[in-house]
Design an enzyme around this catalytic site. Structure first.
Site, PDB file in Angstrom:
ATOM      1  N   ASP A   1     -35.441  -8.259   3.988  1.00  0.00           N
ATOM      2  CA  ASP A   1     -35.273  -6.949   3.349  1.00  0.00           C
ATOM      3  C   ASP A   1     -36.024  -5.839   4.085  1.00  0.00           C
ATOM      4  O   ASP A   1     -36.432  -4.848   3.483  1.00  0.00           O
ATOM      5  CB  ASP A   1     -35.726  -6.968   1.872  1.00  0.00           C
TER       6      ASP A   1
ATOM      7  N   LYS B   1     -32.996  -4.372   8.205  1.00  0.00           N
ATOM      8  CA  LYS B   1     -32.312  -4.785   9.449  1.00  0.00           C
ATOM      9  C   LYS B   1     -30.892  -4.238   9.516  1.00  0.00           C
ATOM     10  O   LYS B   1     -30.425  -3.846  10.577  1.00  0.00           O
ATOM     11  CB  LYS B   1     -32.262  -6.316   9.567  1.00  0.00           C
TER      12      LYS B   1
ATOM     13  N   GLY C   1     -28.403  -9.638   2.365  1.00  0.00           N
ATOM     14  CA  GLY C   1     -27.696  -8.427   1.942  1.00  0.00           C
ATOM     15  C   GLY C   1     -28.125  -7.295   2.836  1.00  0.00           C
ATOM     16  O   GLY C   1     -29.254  -6.849   2.777  1.00  0.00           O
ATOM     17  N   HIS C   2     -27.247  -6.882   3.725  1.00  0.00           N
ATOM     18  CA  HIS C   2     -27.588  -5.824   4.666  1.00  0.00           C
ATOM     19  C   HIS C   2     -26.953  -4.510   4.209  1.00  0.00           C
ATOM     20  O   HIS C   2     -25.730  -4.395   4.152  1.00  0.00           O
ATOM     21  CB  HIS C   2     -27.128  -6.206   6.082  1.00  0.00           C
TER      22      HIS C   2
ATOM     23  N   GLN D   1     -32.652 -12.614   6.810  1.00  0.00           N
ATOM     24  CA  GLN D   1     -33.948 -12.968   6.214  1.00  0.00           C
ATOM     25  C   GLN D   1     -35.088 -12.489   7.140  1.00  0.00           C
ATOM     26  O   GLN D   1     -34.906 -11.506   7.837  1.00  0.00           O
ATOM     27  CB  GLN D   1     -34.039 -14.473   5.910  1.00  0.00           C
TER      28      GLN D   1
ATOM     29  N   THR E   1     -36.288 -19.956   3.311  1.00  0.00           N
ATOM     30  CA  THR E   1     -34.874 -20.275   3.269  1.00  0.00           C
ATOM     31  C   THR E   1     -34.660 -21.557   4.087  1.00  0.00           C
ATOM     32  O   THR E   1     -35.627 -22.178   4.538  1.00  0.00           O
ATOM     33  CB  THR E   1     -34.024 -19.077   3.748  1.00  0.00           C
TER      34      THR E   1
HETATM   35  P1  IMP Z   1     -32.166 -19.217  -0.375  1.00  0.00           P
HETATM   36  O1  IMP Z   1     -32.057 -18.648   0.998  1.00  0.00           O
HETATM   37  O2  IMP Z   1     -31.125 -18.693  -1.315  1.00  0.00           O
HETATM   38  O3  IMP Z   1     -32.246 -20.708  -0.369  1.00  0.00           O
HETATM   39  O4  IMP Z   1     -33.561 -18.716  -1.012  1.00  0.00           O
HETATM   40  C1  IMP Z   1     -34.824 -19.134  -0.487  1.00  0.00           C
HETATM   41  C2  IMP Z   1     -35.841 -18.014  -0.514  1.00  0.00           C
HETATM   42  O5  IMP Z   1     -35.474 -17.032   0.465  1.00  0.00           O
HETATM   43  C3  IMP Z   1     -35.928 -17.269  -1.855  1.00  0.00           C
HETATM   44  O6  IMP Z   1     -37.272 -16.859  -2.047  1.00  0.00           O
HETATM   45  C4  IMP Z   1     -35.060 -16.052  -1.620  1.00  0.00           C
HETATM   46  O7  IMP Z   1     -35.441 -14.975  -2.457  1.00  0.00           O
HETATM   47  C5  IMP Z   1     -35.353 -15.762  -0.160  1.00  0.00           C
HETATM   48  N1  IMP Z   1     -34.265 -15.031   0.505  1.00  0.00           N
HETATM   49  C6  IMP Z   1     -33.090 -15.522   0.940  1.00  0.00           C
HETATM   50  N2  IMP Z   1     -32.365 -14.569   1.523  1.00  0.00           N
HETATM   51  C7  IMP Z   1     -33.100 -13.452   1.480  1.00  0.00           C
HETATM   52  C8  IMP Z   1     -32.894 -12.118   1.972  1.00  0.00           C
HETATM   53  O8  IMP Z   1     -31.882 -11.771   2.572  1.00  0.00           O
HETATM   54  N3  IMP Z   1     -33.911 -11.244   1.737  1.00  0.00           N
HETATM   55  C9  IMP Z   1     -35.053 -11.598   1.100  1.00  0.00           C
HETATM   56  N4  IMP Z   1     -35.284 -12.829   0.638  1.00  0.00           N
HETATM   57  C10 IMP Z   1     -34.320 -13.749   0.831  1.00  0.00           C
END
Ligand code: IMP
Length: 432
Positions: free
Chosen positions: A13, A16, A40-41, A223, A238
């Site tokens: 976040d 990017k 989410g970009h 991420q 992640t």
């Molecule tokens: P997952 O990627 O859905 O498995 O989530 C694992 C962790 O990564 C969680 O804490 C999510 O909130 C975090 N996460 C995954 N994608 C993003 C992102 O694009 N931005 C911020 N946090 C993310």
């Protein structure tokens, strides 16, 4: 400059999407290498707000190509929905979007498994995005996943998915006492397959060929460094390599093709989900910053946890990714901040730490050491020229750059495309 890599230096976040969108004008193709529609970009221009989850932001620039690499996990439903939304907004992906034939597929049962696994963890849940990302990477690593190339092979897809679904059903019954919901999946995925067929390609061959032809390639991370499966705050991470190394494996590019790395950081820090966060602010302060910075998840809408800038973490991000140039976003969020704190390092049981602790238990108990810098109490949002930055804002940026030994190549002072400034004479400027 063959390929430039954009990587998140914090917990994701960092902005990017906006940076990639800005830089994309100087590149021929933008390629995404890891994660899935958990990202989410956000890109804002001409009064429109676009949230892209899978398709690289380059698609919003006329004539640019967009690649989804082998390291990305793809939910065909999400991809088709995103293509439809773009097409409705006047951005047709035909002939410009390329999906790796080696990318792994997310199925509805991956989401079911993830939701059940998170519930089972109770208070120690990771706080995942419930998009099925983790279970899909689990299947990939345990060598039972299905890929885009399987979806393209209509003769075998039905049989392969049938075999896999039987296995998942057995696990589901044993673990959760209920059958797997799989009705209609085969037919649904076959339809997605036909829709996606024109976009499927050997994207590694495509990118390597483009680089050999002297084309300019921008690699888009998802991420952030501290969410990397190997180098982040495990297990609160992640399931993929979001750091620079992931770009080579996720796109099938040799390391020497990457000629520059830009790390993106906010002027402060946020994280979504559980896990350690040494510079997290107390609730009241965090609430204020969250409102000013509109810190709510682009994908899930969840409020983000907020804290001060953490140079110990950024130093680590510079080391892991080989960051040559930093982009500082959301500087304007501090416009009304009288004093700004910056974490310069951690102490653990009184001893200064020189390395990032690998375990959550230590990181949760470090004491951040802060320097307090004066705020600028003047608007930076709407600046037309970075030369007009208030003195204290310049001092803040210089403090960060000096502490990390890395230039600041770009700043962002608002959500719009226009509120982005490339700093002249920097490496980042020379790559464009
Ligand atoms: P997952 O990627 O859905 O498995 O989530 C694992 C962790 O990564 C969680 O804490 C999510 O909130 C975090 N996460 C995954 N994608 C993003 C992102 O694009 N931005 C911020 N946090 C993310």
């Amino acid at each position: 400059m063959a390929a430039v890599l954009i990587v998140g230096a914090q917990w994701g976040d960092e902005g990017k999407g906006k940076v990639v969108d800005y830089l994309a004008q100087s590149f021929d193709v933008v390629a995404r290498y890891s994660g899935g529609h958990n990202a989410g970009h956000t890109v804002i221009f001409n009064g429109h707000r676009f949230i892209l989850q899978l398709i690289p932001c380059g698609i919003l620039r006329p004539g640019k190509l967009a690649v989804i690499g082998a390291g990305v996990v793809v939910d065909p439903a999400a991809l088709v929905a995103e293509m439809d939304a773009l097409s409705k907004a006047g951005y047709d992906a035909t002939g410009r979007l390329f999906l790796s034939n080696r990318a792994h597929l997310i199925f509805p049962y991956h989401r079911q498994m993830e939701i059940a696994a998170e519930a089972a963890r109770g208070a120690s849940k990771i706080g995942t995005t419930s998009r099925g990302i983790g279970p899909t990477y689990e299947d990939k690593m345990s060598r039972r996943g299905l890929r885009v190339c399987d979806l393209m092979n209509t003769a075998c897809f039905r049989e392969k998915l049938g075999r896999l679904a039987a296995e998942k059903d057995a696990i589901c019954r044993a673990a959760f006492g209920k059958p797997l919901e799989i009705s209609g999946i085969v037919e649904q995925y076959e339809k997605y397959g036909e829709r996606l067929r024109p976009f499927v390609a050997d994207t590694s061959a495509l990118l390597n060929r483009m680089i050999a032809e002297g084309k300019r390639v921008l690699l888009e991370g998802a991420q952030g460094t501290m969410l990397d499966i190997d180098h982040g705050t495990y297990p609160f991470v992640t399931s993929s390599n979001s750091t620079a190394g992931g770009a080579c494996t996720g796109l099938g590019l040799p390391p020497h093709s990457i000629t520059g790395v830009a790390g993106i950081t906010k002027a402060y820090t946020t994280r979504v989900g559980g896990g350690p966060f040494p510079t997290e602010m107390p609730d009241l302060e965090a609430r204020d910053l969250r409102e000013r910075g509109k810190e709510f998840g682009a994908v899930t809408g969840r409020p983000r946890r907020c804290g001060w800038l953490d140079l110990a973490m950024l130093r680590y991000a510079v080391q892991i990714n080989g960051i040559d140039s930093l982009v500082v976003t959301k500087l304007d969020v501090f416009d009304a901040q009288r004093e700004i704190q910056v974490c310069t390092g951690y102490r653990y049981k009184g001893t200064p730490l020189t390395e990032m602790p690998p375990d959550v238990e230590t990181l949760e108990n470090v004491t951040p050491e802060y320097r307090t810098l004066p705020g600028w109490m003047a608007p930076t949002s709407g600046l037309k020229d970075p030369g007009a930055l208030p003195g204290a804002a310049r001092d803040y940026l210089k403090f960060i750059s000096d502490a990390l030994g890395v230039e600041i190549g770009m700043i962002s002072t608002g959500p719009e495309r226009e509120a982005t400034f490339l700093l002249p004479g920097t490496k980042l400027a020379s790559w464009l």
